[in-house]
Design an enzyme around this catalytic site. Structure first.
Site, short mmCIF file in Angstrom:
data_model
loop_
_atom_site.label_atom_id
_atom_site.label_comp_id
_atom_site.label_asym_id
_atom_site.label_seq_id
_atom_site.Cartn_x
_atom_site.Cartn_y
_atom_site.Cartn_z
N MET A 130 0.70 -3.02 12.39
CA MET A 130 0.12 -4.08 13.21
C MET A 130 -0.04 -3.72 14.69
O MET A 130 -0.30 -4.59 15.51
CB MET A 130 0.94 -5.37 13.07
CG MET A 130 0.95 -5.94 11.65
SD MET A 130 -0.69 -6.06 10.90
CE MET A 130 -1.29 -7.51 11.75
N ASN B 14 0.83 -1.21 0.00
CA ASN B 14 0.00 0.00 0.00
C ASN B 14 0.86 1.26 0.00
O ASN B 14 0.52 2.24 -0.67
CB ASN B 14 -0.97 0.00 1.18
CG ASN B 14 -2.20 -0.83 0.89
OD1 ASN B 14 -3.07 -0.41 0.15
ND2 ASN B 14 -2.26 -2.02 1.43
N HIS C 169 -8.53 -1.19 5.92
CA HIS C 169 -8.82 -2.48 6.53
C HIS C 169 -9.39 -3.42 5.46
O HIS C 169 -10.25 -3.02 4.67
CB HIS C 169 -9.84 -2.29 7.67
CG HIS C 169 -10.16 -3.57 8.36
ND1 HIS C 169 -9.30 -4.16 9.27
CD2 HIS C 169 -11.21 -4.41 8.23
CE1 HIS C 169 -9.83 -5.30 9.68
NE2 HIS C 169 -10.98 -5.47 9.06
N ASN D 34 -6.70 4.71 8.14
CA ASN D 34 -6.31 3.30 8.09
C ASN D 34 -7.05 2.63 6.94
O ASN D 34 -8.11 3.08 6.54
CB ASN D 34 -6.68 2.60 9.41
CG ASN D 34 -6.23 1.15 9.44
OD1 ASN D 34 -5.13 0.83 9.00
ND2 ASN D 34 -7.08 0.27 9.95
#
Ligand code: GRF
Length: 203
Positions: free
Chosen positions: A92, A15, A111, A109
């Site tokens: 993490m 990413n 997900h 974030n």
């Protein structure tokens, strides 16, 4: 002035790579990645940043007495780099409230599920085990909860009968690589208005 983005990553950093490539292509405007931080020394994300001469920092959890202390150090580094936006990309660690004193509504974030379904560290495996026919990914603001912040963008992928965690995650990753840069660009362009839990996008 360019917006300064800092990326926090623990893993392969695909990413992060997608964000860097989108910056190169002008799909994220007036911005630069100024810092990449990892809690894992071997995170390939650090290597990707190094290749681009982006400053990197590895922090070892056991050097800090508590999660708050670790995050105070992270916040300190982010502030030193004059960070405007913090982007979690496969990071993490659960971030503590210490973060939000400085970066309220400035932490994103991604997900790998359609939240609020399947939050937590095993979103892809949990969705597959549940037997859903559609999954996807979610870009959201980070708040004090676990994957509970306001949703910025979401997109779906099909789940096939012969999918494994790996094949499904790979399909989701391909989508993430498009969705995250898009969401970041909306943020840096000031096109997101937060109304309670709802993100309204003014394109
Ligand atoms: C992504 O699937 C993301 O949704 C999750 O962690 C993974 C990170 O992948 N939070 P990468 O390190 O960016 O390749």
């Amino acid at each position: 002035m360019k917006k300064k983005i800092a990326v926090l990553a623990s893993g392969s950093g695909s990413n992060l790579q997608a964000i860097l490539d989108a910056l190169d292509r002008g799909e994220i405007l007036d911005s630069e990645v100024v810092l990449v931080i990892s809690d894992r020394k071997e995170a390939y994300a650090l290597e990707r940043a190094k290749r681009r001469n982006i400053p990197i920092k590895y922090l070892r959890a056991k050097d800090y007495a508590s999660r708050e202390e670790f995050d105070r150090k992270v916040v300190c580094l982010l502030e030193e780099a004059q960070t405007d936006l913090v982007v979690l990309a496969g990071y993490m660690r659960i971030i503590t409230p210490v973060f939000f004193l400085s970066f309220k509504q400035r932490v994103l974030n991604i997900h790998p599920s359609l939240l609020p379904a399947f939050p937590g560290g095993h979103g892809v495996a949990d969705a597959l085990a549940y037997g859903v026919k559609v999954s996807g990914c979610t870009v959201h603001f980070v708040d004090e909860g676990m994957d509970t912040g306001p949703i910025l963008l979401q997109e779906a992928v099909p789940v096939y009968d012969d999918d494994t965690v790996e094949t499904l995650h790979e399909r989701i990753r391909q989508l993430e690589h498009k969705l995250y840069p898009k969401a970041i660009n909306l943020w840096v362009q000031g096109k997101i208005k937060l109304m309670g839990r709802r993100c309204v996008i003014n394109e």
